[in-house]
Motif scaffolding. Structure first.
Motif, PDB file in Angstrom:
ATOM      1  N   TYR B 129      74.749  74.096   4.951  1.00  0.00           N
ATOM      2  CA  TYR B 129      73.424  74.020   4.528  1.00  0.00           C
ATOM      3  C   TYR B 129      72.775  74.824   5.616  1.00  0.00           C
ATOM      4  CZ  TYR B 129      68.747  71.871   4.135  1.00  0.00           C
ATOM      5  OH  TYR B 129      67.740  71.832   3.911  1.00  0.00           O
ATOM      6  N   LYS B 137      65.445  79.407   8.780  1.00  0.00           N
ATOM      7  CA  LYS B 137      65.156  78.610   9.749  1.00  0.00           C
ATOM      8  C   LYS B 137      64.804  79.291  11.198  1.00  0.00           C
ATOM      9  CE  LYS B 137      67.057  74.226  11.116  1.00  0.00           C
ATOM     10  NZ  LYS B 137      68.299  73.358  11.061  1.00  0.00           N
ATOM     11  N   ARG B 142      60.984  75.253   9.055  1.00  0.00           N
ATOM     12  CA  ARG B 142      61.730  74.092   9.286  1.00  0.00           C
ATOM     13  C   ARG B 142      61.543  72.962   8.306  1.00  0.00           C
ATOM     14  NH1 ARG B 142      64.550  74.497  13.858  1.00  0.00           N
ATOM     15  NH2 ARG B 142      64.203  76.791  14.849  1.00  0.00           N
ATOM     16  N   LYS B 144      61.861  70.526   5.463  1.00  0.00           N
ATOM     17  CA  LYS B 144      63.115  70.241   4.435  1.00  0.00           C
ATOM     18  C   LYS B 144      62.502  70.491   2.956  1.00  0.00           C
ATOM     19  CE  LYS B 144      66.370  67.240   4.780  1.00  0.00           C
ATOM     20  NZ  LYS B 144      67.779  68.115   4.812  1.00  0.00           N
ATOM     21  N   ASP B 148      65.338  72.757   1.265  1.00  0.00           N
ATOM     22  CA  ASP B 148      66.267  72.141   0.319  1.00  0.00           C
ATOM     23  C   ASP B 148      66.437  72.794  -0.849  1.00  0.00           C
ATOM     24  OD1 ASP B 148      67.207  70.057   1.896  1.00  0.00           O
ATOM     25  OD2 ASP B 148      66.158  68.485   1.058  1.00  0.00           O
TER      26      ASP B 148
END
Ligand SMILES: Nc1ncnc2c1ncn2[C@@H]1O[C@H](COP(=O)(O)OP(=O)(O)O)[C@@H](O)[C@H]1O
Ligand SMILES: [Mg+2]
Lengths: 297, 278
Positions: B129, B137, B142, B144, B148
């Motif tokens: 990931y 990142k 950052r 999610k 994702d």
């Protein structure tokens, strides 16, 4: 693959003829015994030291010794707690200076070290490693103790920190050099700035090696005596703050061992035992946390 | 500044076209390389390279080992200059803007141009990931909720999603070589570059993994300008639209892949692709 094997000694060639084979086996046996003998030769002094220290230390040991502050040699309830506290203070201060400064210097040398300033810095670091530690103590005495006006555990910690910087800097540089350039390039290719790449890719990938080197450096400064003689000096009470002079385990061992009092000599043995245990602890933690990293010292 | 660049590059493009015959027939250039010389110290390894590369095509760079293929690729994302004593002369235009202009930050160039290396190099300290989103990142994204879906989408693009969706926390280095290389492609495209450079991306892979990557290259061409270095001529023929043949640091021939392979204009090219040297 199969062909390669054949020529590696599994097939039928002159190399593996039985006469050669025997000689090689004999050489192998002899070398084994030589190696084993050397190994034992090294173990003898190590174990005799450990045996001496633990034998004498345990003979004099009372649990109260760890809890009681120092005192006069005739008071048989005085202990070494002040020196344990002092060693912890001095080591923490030394680490607070030596670890960050060493890592920054080492990283700079490894990653940005293609200039004449870095060359000079490298010479300074290499010189610092070989300066006798008592000289570091004298220098800190001249620059810190005489200015503040009295001995202090802070001055002791500064001396230890100065000793630690080159140790940590060298491990850091070595460990960074072990990080494969393919990862560093991948970081740049993703558009990371030099600073980001250095921290998140280079240092992150070298971190285990650096941490294990740092722990070894902590163990090393914990046992230093000479630099503390004119800096932290000595005291019979735990320091109440960093500006107090303080006893440390190595200096206590030195002072008590050469004293004429049997009780103090016993305390010196106990202090030696505690110091060795603290050291072994750190080495053990290092092994446990970083089983796979190679250790350069 | 940018106007200067455009006007100044016009006459050059004409000249570029003469060697890049058939490249810009219907479409404009994404990357233009002009009078490019590259050096390591005093050693010159690229000599006056001129090339125009179109968007949404695959350009193969072929040539014998040591002829300067990697160096050429690394001048396009300014990675070359990171090597000790490495130096570049000439210009590389990305959307008509010189990436070597003094006011251009190489970091910005590299965000627009992704790269995949010869040896799969997922970051060993990161999970699958984290490898995919490493570029994002480390640039400070950052959240999610943003990351994702990007991970899922890019892993799907490289065909890795079904294979790894249940263990995204595993280290990237635990994957097989071919999977690692696809992870590296995912990492490169997750930052949404415009150009993707690949330096012998299948050189360390077995034939099955190579076939998967080649399919992927053909897929990616719908979105990116791809420049793929290979010393495998069959691979160049299979995946590319245009082929550049480099020899001793000089661009010998450059044109549509079919023409280069079937009717090379230079005898050196013919000798190379018929396997007479290399
Ligand atoms: N870091 C370097 N320093 C000096 N010379 C280099 C360096 N990297 C590559 N070269 C030289 O540059 C030439 C081109 O190399 P490269 O671009 O890697 O070729 P290719 O990718 O086609 O095999 C070769 O002659 C190589 O020896
Ligand atoms: Mg190469």
């Amino acid at each position: 693959m199969i062909e390669e094997r054949a020529s590696n000694g599994f097939g039928k060639d002159s190399y593996t003829s039985s006469r050669h084979w025997k000689t090689r086996l004999n050489i192998d046996r002899i070398m084994f015994f030589v190696t084993a003998a050397c190994f034992l030769l090294v173990l003898i002094p190590l174990f005799s030291i450990l045996f001496q220290v633990f034998y004498n230390g345990l003979r004099a040991f009372k649990f109260a010794v760890l809890l009681n502050e120092g005192g006069s040699p005739v008071s048989t309830i005085s202990g070494i707690r002040h020196a344990i506290t002092g060693t912890i203070y001095a080591t923490l201060i030394g680490s607070a200076i030596g670890i960050p400064a060493g890592i920054i210097v080492g990283t700079y040398l490894a990653e940005f070290g293609n200039n004449s300033f870095a060359d000079i810095l490298r010479i300074i670091i290499n010189t610092m490693v070989s300066i006798p530690t008592i000289i570091t103590g004298v220098v800190v005495w001249a620059f810190v103790v005489t200015r503040v006006g009295h001995f202090s555990v802070l001055a002791g910690g500064i001396a230890l920190g100065l000793i630690m910087i080159p140790l940590v800097a060298r491990t850091t540089e070595e460990m960074i050099m072990l990080v494969s350039p393919i990862y560093i390039e991948a970081g740049y290719a993703l558009g990371l700035t030099r600073m980001r790449n250095t921290i998140s890719i280079v240092l992150a990938n070298a971190s285990k090696g650096i941490a294990s080197g740092v722990l070894l450096a902590v163990a090393r400064i914990m046992g230093e005596t000479a630099p503390l003689l004119f800096t932290a000096f000595f005291s019979q009470a735990s320091p109440s703050n960093i500006f107090d002079p303080a006893a440390t385990l190595p200096v206590l061992i030195y002072n008590y061992a050469i004293s004429p009092f049997e009780y103090w000599q016993g305390l010196a043995w106990i202090a030696a035992m505690v110091l060795i245990l603290l050291n072994l602890d750190i080495l053990f933690i290092t092994r446990l946390m970083f089983p796979e990293t190679h250790q350069s010292d | 500044m940018s106007q200067d660049t455009t006007t100044a590059s016009k006459p050059q493009l004409q000249k570029t076209n003469s060697i890049s015959s058939g490249i810009l027939e219907n479409g404009s250039a994404k990357v233009v390389i002009e009078h490019l010389n590259a050096f390591y110290g005093t050693k010159q390894v690229l000599h006056d390279i001129n090339m125009a590369i179109r968007d949404k095509t695959v350009t193969a760079i072929i040539g014998p080992s040591g002829c300067g293929k990697s160096t050429l690729l690394r001048t396009i994302n300014r990675l070359h200059e990171l090597k000790r004593n490495a130096r570049v002369e000439g210009r590389v235009l990305l959307d008509n803007r010189d990436i070597y202009a003094p006011d251009v930050n190489p970091v910005v160039v590299r965000r627009r141009i992704g790269m995949v290396f010869q040896k799969p190099n997922p970051f060993p300290n990161m999970s699958i990931y984290d490898n995919v989103i490493a570029g994002l990142k480390l640039q400070g994204i950052r959240d999610k909720a943003i990351l994702d879906p990007i991970v899922e989408r890019t892993l799907k693009v490289v065909g890795l999603w079904d294979e790894v969706k249940d263990d995204l926390k595993r280290r990237g280095t635990e994957l097989s070589g071919g999977q690692q290389q696809r992870l590296c492609i995912a990492r490169a495209i997750a930052v949404e570059p415009e150009v993707v450079l690949m330096d012998e991306p299948t050189a360390s892979l077995d034939p099955a993994a190579t076939a998967i990557i080649e399919d992927l290259i053909r897929d990616l061409r719908k979105q990116y300008a791809l420049i793929v270095v290979t010393h495998n001529m069959q691979q160049a023929a299979r995946v590319s639209d245009h082929t550049a043949f480099l020899f001793n640091g000089k661009l010998i021939e450059y044109g549509p892949t079919r023409r280069v392979f079937e009717k090379p204009e230079q005898s050196l090219t013919e000798q190379y692709i018929t396997g007479r040297f290399g």
